[in-house]
Design a protein around this motif. Structure first.
Motif, PDB file in Angstrom:
ATOM      1  N   MET B   1       0.824  -1.220   0.000  1.00 21.09           N
ATOM      2  CA  MET B   1       0.000   0.000   0.000  1.00 21.09           C
ATOM      3  C   MET B   1       0.855   1.266   0.000  1.00 21.09           C
ATOM      4  SD  MET B   1      -2.885  -1.059   2.664  1.00 21.09           S
ATOM      5  CE  MET B   1      -4.324  -0.171   2.219  1.00 21.09           C
ATOM      6  N   CYS B  61      -1.643   4.037  -1.377  1.00 23.23           N
ATOM      7  CA  CYS B  61      -2.973   3.602  -1.834  1.00 23.23           C
ATOM      8  C   CYS B  61      -3.204   3.998  -3.289  1.00 23.23           C
ATOM      9  CB  CYS B  61      -4.081   4.202  -0.988  1.00 23.23           C
ATOM     10  SG  CYS B  61      -4.015   3.726   0.713  1.00 23.23           S
ATOM     11  N   SER B  75      -6.319   9.632   2.034  1.00 19.78           N
ATOM     12  CA  SER B  75      -6.291   8.221   2.410  1.00 19.78           C
ATOM     13  C   SER B  75      -5.382   7.920   3.595  1.00 19.78           C
ATOM     14  CB  SER B  75      -5.911   7.369   1.202  1.00 19.78           C
ATOM     15  OG  SER B  75      -4.808   7.920   0.546  1.00 19.78           O
ATOM     16  N   GLN B 152      -6.836   3.985   5.701  1.00 23.58           N
ATOM     17  CA  GLN B 152      -6.176   2.713   5.403  1.00 23.58           C
ATOM     18  C   GLN B 152      -4.722   2.740   5.853  1.00 23.58           C
ATOM     19  OE1 GLN B 152      -7.460  -0.207   3.515  1.00 23.58           O
ATOM     20  NE2 GLN B 152      -9.081   0.814   4.658  1.00 23.58           N
TER      21      GLN B 152
END
Lengths: 243, 240
Positions: B1, B61, B75, B152
């Motif tokens: 990520m 992300c 994010s 996230q």
């Protein structure tokens, strides 16, 4: 709600969350009332606000930098700029949000001078157009000074330095168009340079709006002034935010 | 990520971060270690899009930190060093401002606040202004701010600095609880913390990665405590 609005709202609330707003309003309104009376607001026996508006540039030289100095200097000093600029807010939104909040605050301060026009309307029959254009001019003037102030607030972390630099810059903008300055300059500079200096000064544009003539060139002057200083503020912040 | 590609940043003649390359997957808790001035905070600031790198880039992300900083900021949750916030605001006002900026409205906002306020145990100070709070509470408000949109990716710069032992334990428990479905980078000076919460550790000094491993592997390899491993690695490299 986008980045601009959230910054705007927080900033405007910020003025009232601390004593800043109240101290500012009390002092501003006192002098905004006192200065025209000192010059014979009633004694001239004319239903007009010319004396009030004429004093505003001088009052704004001190008051507007005082409202603007915290905008970025404080943010950089206590590190909250790192929070602000890691939220999903662009630097332009943040700069415009803060500027607009401070401008709205100054607009409120101007609105609170309503007892003066109210008095005039009670006592006589003033020219409404002149009063409206006077207030428009004053609001633009506040915006111009504010853009200068927000630039200097971004330049330094120290609020006192930011205040002094922006007050000096605003002072220069006003006094460059004063007859005494113009006369002095014309003794040593060619006429077209003197004319240029006079044209760049806030005073001549403000005066012509006060006379009730709202011309494109005067409005454009203020818009260019504001856009240029705000743009410079954004550039400086981008450079210095982490320093 | 998180995919960091040759990130580099210098301040004048000092190279703060030099050619940083690493990847972090979902479920990873990456401990970022290094002596003072090693470039930990600088690297994290670049990932949070506060500082621009001189060269190199990173994607978080799927958003590139250079071409799409707003997407990255949306994010991630970022807790800066010393947890800066607005001192004149109340905790509630401050969290509402963050919700404004992150476009969390109405029902979603109520939900987010109901989740994050007990999570960081700041119910008791919710109506207090931030300047009246102790260091530990300020940091927890900062943590709440970073968690409010349930990101996230979490980037936490010394999240337990200034907390008392109980609070440290709470924050570690919090991070462990979230670790499964997030991707977390934590910088710290406390090595026992690394053993407790991190699944991976990167040791950097003078802007360069010296070790990229897991805490267990390091301990096994050097056959001593993480403290000693840290000292060995960062000090031998300095004299070399």
């Amino acid at each position: 709600m986008n980045g601009f609005l959230s910054v705007f709202k927080r900033e405007l609330k910020g003025y009232f969350a601390t004593p800043v707003a109240y101290v500012f309003l009390v002092i501003f309104l006192f002098f905004a009332g006192y200065l025209p009376f000192k010059d014979g607001f009633f004694e001239i026996r004319q239903a007009e606000l010319r004396l009030f508006f004429q004093w505003l540039p001088w009052l704004f030289i001190f008051m507007v930098p005082a409202a603007a100095m915290r905008l970025w200097a404080e943010e950089r000093k206590n590190g909250s700029i790192e929070l602000l600029l890691t939220l999903p807010i662009t630097i332009n939104q943040a700069v415009l949000g803060k500027f607009s909040a401070a401008w709205a605050f100054l607009g409120l301060a101007l609105l609170l001078t309503f007892p003066l026009p109210a008095t005039i309307y009670y006592l006589g029959h003033p020219d409404t157009g002149l009063i409206v254009s006077g207030y428009i001019g004053s609001f633009l003037l506040a915006g111009g000074f504010l853009s200068v102030g927000s630039f200097f607030s971004a330049v330094t972390k120290n609020q006192v330095i930011s205040f002094i630099l922006s007050a000096a810059a605003c002072g220069i903008l006003v006094s460059a168009g004063m007859p005494t300055t113009v006369n002095y300059l014309s003794t040593m500079l060619p006429a077209n340079v003197v004319g240029l200096v006079e044209m760049m000064s806030i005073q001549s544009h403000f005066d012509s709006i006060l006379r009730g003539v709202i011309e494109m060139k005067d409005i454009a002057y203020f818009i260019i002034l504001i856009v240029a200083w705000i743009g410079a503020c954004t550039v400086v912040l981008e450079e210095r935010k982490a320093a | 990520m998180i995919d960091v590609q040759r990130l580099r940043r210098s301040f004048g003649p000092v190279v703060a971060v030099d050619d940083l390359v690493f990847k972090v997957q979902k479920g990873d808790v990456l401990g970022f270690l290094g002596p003072n001035g090693a470039g930990k905070s600088t690297a994290m600031k670049m990932l949070a899009c506060f500082l621009k790198p001189d060269s190199g880039t990173a994607t978080i992300c799927g958003h590139d930190i250079i071409t799409d900083p707003i997407g990255v900021r949306q994010s991630i949750g970022y807790l800066a060093e010393n947890a800066p916030s607005y001192n004149e605001m109340t905790v509630g006002g401050f969290l509402n401002f963050v919700c404004d900026a992150r476009m969390i409205k109405g029902q979603a906002r109520t939900k987010a606040l109901d989740r994050v306020v007990p999570l960081c145990s700041i119910e008791s100070v919710y109506h207090q202004t931030i300047e009246t709070l102790s260091k530990g509470y300020r940091r927890r408000v900062g943590l709440a701010q970073a968690l409010i949109h349930d990101p996230q990716v979490l980037i936490l710069d010394e999240p337990t600095d200034g907390l008392d032992p109980n609070q440290k334990y709470e924050v570690r428990k919090l991070i462990n609880g979230m670790a499964k479905d997030k991707c977390i980078i934590v910088s710290t000076h406390i090595l026992e913390e690394v053993e407790q919460i991190c699944t991976r550790t990167i040791i950097i000094a003078r802007g360069k990665i010296l070790v990229d491993s897991t805490p267990q592997a390091l301990i096994e390899k050097h056959k001593c405590s993480l403290d000693e491993v840290f000292r060995k690695i960062t000090s031998t490299k300095k004299t070399a």
